[in-house]
Design a protein around this motif. Sequence first.
Motif, PDB file in Angstrom:
ATOM      1  N   GLN A   1       0.848  -1.183   0.000  1.00  0.00           N
ATOM      2  CA  GLN A   1       0.000   0.000   0.000  1.00  0.00           C
ATOM      3  C   GLN A   1       0.885   1.234   0.000  1.00  0.00           C
ATOM      4  OE1 GLN A   1      -2.445  -0.915   3.487  1.00  0.00           O
ATOM      5  NE2 GLN A   1      -4.144  -1.396   2.119  1.00  0.00           N
TER       6      GLN A   1
ATOM      7  N   SER B   1       3.620   0.419   2.830  1.00  0.00           N
ATOM      8  CA  SER B   1       3.432  -0.610   3.848  1.00  0.00           C
ATOM      9  C   SER B   1       3.528  -1.959   3.159  1.00  0.00           C
ATOM     10  CB  SER B   1       2.076  -0.453   4.544  1.00  0.00           C
ATOM     11  OG  SER B   1       1.031  -0.610   3.611  1.00  0.00           O
ATOM     12  N   GLY B   2       3.858  -2.981   3.919  1.00  0.00           N
ATOM     13  CA  GLY B   2       4.026  -4.297   3.333  1.00  0.00           C
ATOM     14  C   GLY B   2       5.470  -4.733   3.407  1.00  0.00           C
ATOM     15  N   ARG B   3       5.652  -6.042   3.488  1.00  0.00           N
ATOM     16  CA  ARG B   3       6.993  -6.583   3.725  1.00  0.00           C
ATOM     17  C   ARG B   3       7.859  -6.651   2.486  1.00  0.00           C
ATOM     18  NH1 ARG B   3       5.938 -12.147   6.524  1.00  0.00           N
ATOM     19  NH2 ARG B   3       4.373 -12.217   4.877  1.00  0.00           N
TER      20      ARG B   3
ATOM     21  N   ASN C   1      10.998   2.263   4.211  1.00  0.00           N
ATOM     22  CA  ASN C   1       9.906   1.941   3.281  1.00  0.00           C
ATOM     23  C   ASN C   1       9.401   3.173   2.538  1.00  0.00           C
ATOM     24  OD1 ASN C   1      10.007  -0.760   3.985  1.00  0.00           O
ATOM     25  ND2 ASN C   1       7.823  -0.940   4.355  1.00  0.00           N
ATOM     26  N   THR C   2      10.306   3.986   2.067  1.00  0.00           N
ATOM     27  CA  THR C   2       9.923   5.246   1.443  1.00  0.00           C
ATOM     28  C   THR C   2      10.717   5.478   0.158  1.00  0.00           C
ATOM     29  OG1 THR C   2       9.417   6.185   3.614  1.00  0.00           O
ATOM     30  CG2 THR C   2       9.642   7.727   1.793  1.00  0.00           C
TER      31      THR C   2
END
Length: 127
Positions: free
Chosen positions: A3, A25-27, A77-78
């Motif tokens: 996401q 988000s998310g692995r 995560n960016t």
Amino acid sequence: QVQLVESGGGLVQAGGSLRLSCAASGRTFSTRAMGWFRQAPEKEREFVAAISWSAGTSNYADSVKGRFTISRDNPKNTVYLQMNSLKPEDTAVYYCAADSQMYRRVPVGARDNYDYWGQGTQVTVSS
């Protein structure tokens, strides 16, 4: 699943700068190439920039080369898009997207290769 949420858009004068961010988000974020696309009113969504999962390779549309820089911070995560020397023709809604394939070596600019999209952030450049 990934996401994505973009931020950092706004109104800027020609010649100015903006930095867009896309929080994921998310692995699997760190395993996927990431892209930025944009869509101006009544125009097709077009490729802007992409970066490989390792940040070792990046690609740019000719229209933004030398002005925009894509980067990523996998622990955060960016993914970012630094936009300098903005022009009125850069006005559009900017979207970040995550590659459908993991560990793709060369990030691509084709929309069909991206399965996950953010909601977009508006960038308006005044003359």
